[in-house]
Structures are given as C-alpha cells and as structure tokens.
Design a protein around this motif. Sequence first.
Motif, PDB file in Angstrom:
ATOM      1  N   THR A  72       0.677  -1.028  -0.178  1.00 31.15           N
ATOM      2  CA  THR A  72       0.152   0.034   0.197  1.00 31.15           C
ATOM      3  C   THR A  72       0.997   1.238  -0.154  1.00 31.15           C
ATOM      4  O   THR A  72       1.857   1.358   0.800  1.00 31.15           O
ATOM      5  CB  THR A  72      -0.833  -0.044   1.266  1.00 31.15           C
ATOM      6  OG1 THR A  72      -1.797  -1.034   1.210  1.00 31.15           O
ATOM      7  CG2 THR A  72      -1.938   1.127   1.127  1.00 31.15           C
ATOM      8  N   VAL A  73       0.351   2.111  -0.899  1.00 33.27           N
ATOM      9  CA  VAL A  73       1.073   3.560  -1.032  1.00 33.27           C
ATOM     10  C   VAL A  73       0.258   4.528  -0.069  1.00 33.27           C
ATOM     11  O   VAL A  73      -0.980   4.692  -0.282  1.00 33.27           O
ATOM     12  CB  VAL A  73       1.348   4.113  -2.210  1.00 33.27           C
ATOM     13  CG1 VAL A  73       1.717   5.359  -2.341  1.00 33.27           C
ATOM     14  CG2 VAL A  73       2.432   3.026  -2.801  1.00 33.27           C
ATOM     15  N   TYR A  74       0.728   5.435   0.641  1.00 31.48           N
ATOM     16  CA  TYR A  74       0.118   6.234   1.389  1.00 31.48           C
ATOM     17  C   TYR A  74       0.395   7.780   0.851  1.00 31.48           C
ATOM     18  O   TYR A  74       1.676   8.095   0.668  1.00 31.48           O
ATOM     19  CB  TYR A  74       0.313   6.244   2.746  1.00 31.48           C
ATOM     20  CG  TYR A  74      -0.371   4.984   3.404  1.00 31.48           C
ATOM     21  CD1 TYR A  74      -1.656   4.757   3.658  1.00 31.48           C
ATOM     22  CD2 TYR A  74       0.564   3.851   3.514  1.00 31.48           C
ATOM     23  CE1 TYR A  74      -2.212   3.652   4.415  1.00 31.48           C
ATOM     24  CE2 TYR A  74       0.026   2.578   4.102  1.00 31.48           C
ATOM     25  CZ  TYR A  74      -1.151   2.425   4.324  1.00 31.48           C
ATOM     26  OH  TYR A  74      -1.671   1.394   5.280  1.00 31.48           O
ATOM     27  N   VAL A  75      -0.440   8.599   0.758  1.00 29.61           N
ATOM     28  CA  VAL A  75      -0.084  10.074   0.506  1.00 29.61           C
ATOM     29  C   VAL A  75      -1.121  10.882   1.669  1.00 29.61           C
ATOM     30  O   VAL A  75      -2.126  10.469   2.219  1.00 29.61           O
ATOM     31  CB  VAL A  75      -0.764  10.460  -0.838  1.00 29.61           C
ATOM     32  CG1 VAL A  75       0.118   9.794  -2.025  1.00 29.61           C
ATOM     33  CG2 VAL A  75      -2.130  10.174  -1.028  1.00 29.61           C
ATOM     34  N   LEU A  81      -7.303  15.392  -2.029  1.00 28.61           N
ATOM     35  CA  LEU A  81      -7.460  14.317  -1.396  1.00 28.61           C
ATOM     36  C   LEU A  81      -8.914  13.879  -1.126  1.00 28.61           C
ATOM     37  O   LEU A  81      -9.231  12.833  -1.238  1.00 28.61           O
ATOM     38  CB  LEU A  81      -6.922  14.482  -0.049  1.00 28.61           C
ATOM     39  CG  LEU A  81      -5.172  14.716   0.041  1.00 28.61           C
ATOM     40  CD1 LEU A  81      -4.450  14.733   1.410  1.00 28.61           C
ATOM     41  CD2 LEU A  81      -4.533  13.485  -0.773  1.00 28.61           C
ATOM     42  N   ARG A  82      -9.469  15.083  -1.006  1.00 27.04           N
ATOM     43  CA  ARG A  82     -11.237  14.931  -0.822  1.00 27.04           C
ATOM     44  C   ARG A  82     -11.676  14.064  -2.272  1.00 27.04           C
ATOM     45  O   ARG A  82     -12.306  13.309  -2.112  1.00 27.04           O
ATOM     46  CB  ARG A  82     -11.774  16.192  -0.814  1.00 27.04           C
ATOM     47  CG  ARG A  82     -11.533  16.590   0.611  1.00 27.04           C
ATOM     48  CD  ARG A  82     -12.820  17.368   1.352  1.00 27.04           C
ATOM     49  NE  ARG A  82     -13.268  18.572   0.594  1.00 27.04           N
ATOM     50  CZ  ARG A  82     -12.918  19.700   0.596  1.00 27.04           C
ATOM     51  NH1 ARG A  82     -12.029  20.227   1.445  1.00 27.04           N
ATOM     52  NH2 ARG A  82     -13.477  20.781  -0.277  1.00 27.04           N
ATOM     53  N   ALA A  83     -11.330  14.508  -3.341  1.00 26.84           N
ATOM     54  CA  ALA A  83     -11.668  14.194  -4.531  1.00 26.84           C
ATOM     55  C   ALA A  83     -11.283  12.508  -4.704  1.00 26.84           C
ATOM     56  O   ALA A  83     -11.833  11.915  -5.510  1.00 26.84           O
ATOM     57  CB  ALA A  83     -11.253  14.818  -5.662  1.00 26.84           C
ATOM     58  N   THR A 105      -4.947  16.374   9.678  1.00 28.53           N
ATOM     59  CA  THR A 105      -4.281  15.689   8.473  1.00 28.53           C
ATOM     60  C   THR A 105      -5.249  14.536   7.486  1.00 28.53           C
ATOM     61  O   THR A 105      -6.020  13.651   8.380  1.00 28.53           O
ATOM     62  CB  THR A 105      -3.023  15.109   8.867  1.00 28.53           C
ATOM     63  OG1 THR A 105      -2.174  15.855   9.478  1.00 28.53           O
ATOM     64  CG2 THR A 105      -2.290  14.311   7.786  1.00 28.53           C
ATOM     65  N   THR A 106      -5.362  14.510   6.266  1.00 31.21           N
ATOM     66  CA  THR A 106      -5.819  13.381   5.833  1.00 31.21           C
ATOM     67  C   THR A 106      -4.784  12.467   5.038  1.00 31.21           C
ATOM     68  O   THR A 106      -3.895  13.050   4.569  1.00 31.21           O
ATOM     69  CB  THR A 106      -6.881  14.029   4.450  1.00 31.21           C
ATOM     70  OG1 THR A 106      -7.855  14.845   5.073  1.00 31.21           O
ATOM     71  CG2 THR A 106      -7.295  12.803   3.804  1.00 31.21           C
ATOM     72  N   VAL A 107      -5.216  11.190   5.227  1.00 34.97           N
ATOM     73  CA  VAL A 107      -4.214  10.299   4.660  1.00 34.97           C
ATOM     74  C   VAL A 107      -5.042   9.415   3.673  1.00 34.97           C
ATOM     75  O   VAL A 107      -6.088   8.828   4.143  1.00 34.97           O
ATOM     76  CB  VAL A 107      -3.622   9.225   5.632  1.00 34.97           C
ATOM     77  CG1 VAL A 107      -2.771   8.242   5.221  1.00 34.97           C
ATOM     78  CG2 VAL A 107      -2.873  10.157   6.604  1.00 34.97           C
ATOM     79  N   LEU A 108      -4.755   9.122   2.538  1.00 32.75           N
ATOM     80  CA  LEU A 108      -5.147   8.179   1.535  1.00 32.75           C
ATOM     81  C   LEU A 108      -4.334   7.042   1.338  1.00 32.75           C
ATOM     82  O   LEU A 108      -3.171   7.122   1.252  1.00 32.75           O
ATOM     83  CB  LEU A 108      -5.371   8.901   0.197  1.00 32.75           C
ATOM     84  CG  LEU A 108      -6.458  10.152   0.194  1.00 32.75           C
ATOM     85  CD1 LEU A 108      -6.708  10.360  -1.629  1.00 32.75           C
ATOM     86  CD2 LEU A 108      -7.594   9.732   0.554  1.00 32.75           C
ATOM     87  N   ALA A 109      -4.918   5.715   1.367  1.00 34.35           N
ATOM     88  CA  ALA A 109      -4.322   4.484   1.069  1.00 34.35           C
ATOM     89  C   ALA A 109      -4.674   4.320  -0.448  1.00 34.35           C
ATOM     90  O   ALA A 109      -5.623   4.133  -0.808  1.00 34.35           O
ATOM     91  CB  ALA A 109      -4.779   3.525   2.029  1.00 34.35           C
TER      92      ALA A 109
END
Length: 225
Positions: A66-69, A78-80, A157-161
Amino acid sequence: MRDKIDGMPAALSPTPRSTIRKSARARSERAALYEVLDAALIAHLGVIVDGAPLVLPTTFGRIGDTVYVHGSTGALSLRAGTREPVCLTVTLLDGLVYARSVFHHSANYRSAVLHAQARLVTDPQEKLDSLQAVVEHLTPGSWAHARQPTAKELAATTVLAIDTAEASVKVRSGPPVDDQSDLDAATAWAGVLPLHQRWGPPQPCALLPEGSVVPAHVTERPSPG
Ligand SMILES: Cc1cc2nc3c(=O)[nH]c(=O)nc-3n(C[C@H](O)[C@H](O)[C@H](O)COP(=O)(O)OP(=O)(O)OC[C@H]3O[C@@H](n4cnc5c(N)ncnc54)[C@H](O)[C@@H]3O)c2cc1C
C-alpha cells in the motif's frame, strides 16, 4: 521469481488500462514496482475534480503493498481522491538521450503508475503508521528524531491509502535508437548524458540553539544517485 511479495502476486497483473503498449519497456515484476517506488522521492497524484483531471505532486510512503499520501483535510485533491479512481505516478529521470535526429531524442527513466480506488485512512494506528512511512520515506530517521504529531495535527491531516494491485512499471535505459540512414550520415553527436542527484551541505535553521550538531540521519544520508 517468488510467488508472492507482501502477500501480493510477485508478477504484476495489468488490466487493459494498465498494460503498457510498448511492452519491451514494461517490467512485470512486483519487485521492480517496489524498487521504483522506494527510489522516488515524490509522486504525482492524479484525481478528477468537477469532471476535469488534476495532477499534483506529493510526497508518499509505502507499507507493504500500500502507498500512502497525506495532506491537509482541506486539500481538494485528497477529498476528490476518495470519490473517484485515482492514478499515482512516480518518475525517476536517469539521463538524457541525444540521438542523431531530434525525432529519436529521448530520456532514460524508471517510472511506475498505480491505478486504484483510494481509501480514506480512518483507523488511528494505520494513520500513525502511514504518516511515519511518509516521513521516513522522505526523511529517514526523522520520525524518531523530531516531535511526534499531536492529536490536533492528526485531526488536520488526511491520509489516503492507494493499493498497488493494479500497477505498471516502465523503464528505458541505454543508448539512442537511431535510424540506419542517420547512422550512415553520422552528422550529429549521439549518446547519453546521465543524471545524478546529490545532496548539498545541510543548511541549519538560523533559529537553532548555538552549537547544535547536525544529526547523522541528515549528514550521512546517501544521495539518491
Ligand atoms: C521522464 C519521462 C519522459 C517521457 N517522455 C516522453 C515523450 O516525450 N514522449 C512520449 O511519447 N513518451 C514519453 N515518455 C513515456 C510516456 O510516459 C508514455 O509511456 C508513452 O508516451 C506512451 O503513452 P501511451 O499513452 O501510449 O501509454 P500506454 O502504454 O498506452 O499506456 C497504457 C498504460 O500503461 C501504463 N504506462 C504508460 N506509460 C507508463 C510509464 N511511463 N510508466 C509506467 N506505466 C506506464 C499505464 O498504466 C497506462 O495506463 C516519457 C516517460 C518518462 C518517465
């Protein structure tokens, strides 16, 4: 080749949208994907905002498959990224390829593209682990050295996987590929100008207490090459 890496098939399994047209430059091993991801300092995250593409540079980290941003909870991208599929690209420029014709000028590179449906990270432990992965990917040694995030900072902070199930890796290396007529004419110089990245000397913050020593994780950081 091993059957599995991090629980994922060791061979990448592209779908039509992730199949590289010029297959001689395609890499099919998951290990090659991880090598490119781990060598790259930044990525470009592509999302759809109001029906139009938006591609923004970002730091990232990887834990297993998994890559995280990460970014501000206010970040549009990030919301989109949680609403529609995303595309994450990393690029390593290894050199410039000078050919005998301008048509055949090129670049040597390693690049990877992930196609995925991103997942908003809500589990507190995963969020902390992923932020550590992002920090350690960019600045190894900093997670232990610098202050840890507060609850307020984590909330902001938002994190996306982004999983690496559907990914492609493309690599160009070597000399120019010229037409025979240009080889025969031999009018222009041809070859490769390699590109190497080197860290400069650390520049201590002017607000540090006098006599502060630059830590080893900064001074001894190997250059990307
Ligand atoms: C530094 C750099 C400079 C480049 N400069 C040029 C240029 O000037 N002109 C040019 O035509 N091409 C260039 N390329 C290659 C470019 O990225 C595309 O691979 C190429 O244009 C083929 O595009 P396509 O639409 O036919 O892709 P296709 O091969 O049809 O794309 C299908 C799928 O293959 C995968 N894919 C495609 N390209 C890549 C890639 N680079 N890395 C990983 N996966 C990929 C994706 O999953 C994509 O959805 C460059 C690449 C890099 C890294």
